[in-house]
Design a protein around this motif. Sequence first.
Motif, PDB file in Angstrom:
ATOM      1  N   MET A 208      -4.929 -71.028   3.089  1.00 57.11           N
ATOM      2  CA  MET A 208      -4.640 -71.849   1.944  1.00 57.11           C
ATOM      3  C   MET A 208      -5.844 -71.793   1.002  1.00 57.11           C
ATOM      4  N   LEU A 209      -5.556 -71.957  -0.264  1.00 59.76           N
ATOM      5  CA  LEU A 209      -6.598 -71.884  -1.278  1.00 59.76           C
ATOM      6  C   LEU A 209      -6.464 -73.071  -2.213  1.00 59.76           C
ATOM      7  N   ARG A 210      -7.576 -73.661  -2.547  1.00 56.00           N
ATOM      8  CA  ARG A 210      -7.588 -74.747  -3.530  1.00 56.00           C
ATOM      9  C   ARG A 210      -8.715 -74.461  -4.506  1.00 56.00           C
ATOM     10  N   SER A 211      -8.416 -74.594  -5.779  1.00 56.98           N
ATOM     11  CA  SER A 211      -9.457 -74.395  -6.788  1.00 56.98           C
ATOM     12  C   SER A 211      -9.864 -75.747  -7.359  1.00 56.98           C
ATOM     13  N   PHE A 212     -11.130 -75.837  -7.735  1.00 63.44           N
ATOM     14  CA  PHE A 212     -11.692 -77.050  -8.323  1.00 63.44           C
ATOM     15  C   PHE A 212     -12.414 -76.668  -9.591  1.00 63.44           C
ATOM     16  N   ARG A 213     -12.151 -77.370 -10.652  1.00 60.82           N
ATOM     17  CA  ARG A 213     -12.930 -77.169 -11.870  1.00 60.82           C
ATOM     18  C   ARG A 213     -14.256 -77.892 -11.699  1.00 60.82           C
TER      19      ARG A 213
ATOM     20  N   SER B 133     -23.270 -74.841 -11.905  1.00 60.54           N
ATOM     21  CA  SER B 133     -23.304 -73.896 -13.024  1.00 60.54           C
ATOM     22  C   SER B 133     -22.107 -72.945 -13.015  1.00 60.54           C
ATOM     23  N   ALA B 134     -21.300 -72.992 -11.966  1.00 58.27           N
ATOM     24  CA  ALA B 134     -20.110 -72.143 -11.885  1.00 58.27           C
ATOM     25  C   ALA B 134     -18.987 -72.735 -12.738  1.00 58.27           C
ATOM     26  N   SER B 135     -18.034 -71.910 -13.109  1.00 57.08           N
ATOM     27  CA  SER B 135     -16.894 -72.428 -13.869  1.00 57.08           C
ATOM     28  C   SER B 135     -15.822 -72.989 -12.951  1.00 57.08           C
ATOM     29  N   VAL B 136     -15.761 -72.473 -11.732  1.00 53.75           N
ATOM     30  CA  VAL B 136     -14.748 -72.924 -10.784  1.00 53.75           C
ATOM     31  C   VAL B 136     -15.264 -72.711  -9.367  1.00 53.75           C
ATOM     32  N   LEU B 137     -14.767 -73.493  -8.453  1.00 54.05           N
ATOM     33  CA  LEU B 137     -15.100 -73.346  -7.041  1.00 54.05           C
ATOM     34  C   LEU B 137     -13.793 -73.145  -6.284  1.00 54.05           C
ATOM     35  N   LEU B 138     -13.729 -72.108  -5.477  1.00 55.63           N
ATOM     36  CA  LEU B 138     -12.539 -71.855  -4.668  1.00 55.63           C
ATOM     37  C   LEU B 138     -12.836 -72.254  -3.232  1.00 55.63           C
ATOM     38  N   LEU B 139     -11.944 -73.022  -2.654  1.00 53.41           N
ATOM     39  CA  LEU B 139     -12.078 -73.471  -1.278  1.00 53.41           C
ATOM     40  C   LEU B 139     -10.981 -72.806  -0.464  1.00 53.41           C
ATOM     41  N   PHE B 140     -11.379 -71.977   0.486  1.00 55.92           N
ATOM     42  CA  PHE B 140     -10.439 -71.304   1.372  1.00 55.92           C
ATOM     43  C   PHE B 140     -10.318 -72.129   2.646  1.00 55.92           C
ATOM     44  N   ILE B 141      -9.097 -72.382   3.066  1.00 54.84           N
ATOM     45  CA  ILE B 141      -8.853 -73.244   4.214  1.00 54.84           C
ATOM     46  C   ILE B 141      -8.085 -72.463   5.267  1.00 54.84           C
TER      47      ILE B 141
END
Length: 127
Positions: free
Chosen positions: A1-6, A92-100
């Motif tokens: 599963m993947l969730r993105s965070f701004r 400083s990143a534009s987005v963070l991806l969290l892999f579950i």
Amino acid sequence: MLRSFRVGHADIEPIISFVREGNIAQFNDPAFVTELVSWIRFSRREASEQRDGLTAQALGFPTIPRWFGRGIMTKQVKPESEAARQKKAIRSASVLLLFIARDHDKRHWVDLGRSDDALEMAERTEC
């Protein structure tokens, strides 16, 4: 599963805390630091010769000789400073991806890391 965070959204704050705690725990473990250093390719030449590992640039470090990089990583990098560096990188990143992983065990963690699906999901994610 993947969730993105701004980055900048309130949902990212707990993740930053978890990353901080993880960094401190890992960098307080000499075995972790030894293994990490063994996988870092501190120069382009070393990366080209070894054809594996993590490039220093991917970790935010300059290209330097192995002896110097090993010395910095084992003697100069401290758990708190590494945690602060990672916090700054996340902010400083534009987005963070969290892999579950599907399940909380080593097999599923490794499967997720090996999965082409994880990369494809990241590429398709609208950030």
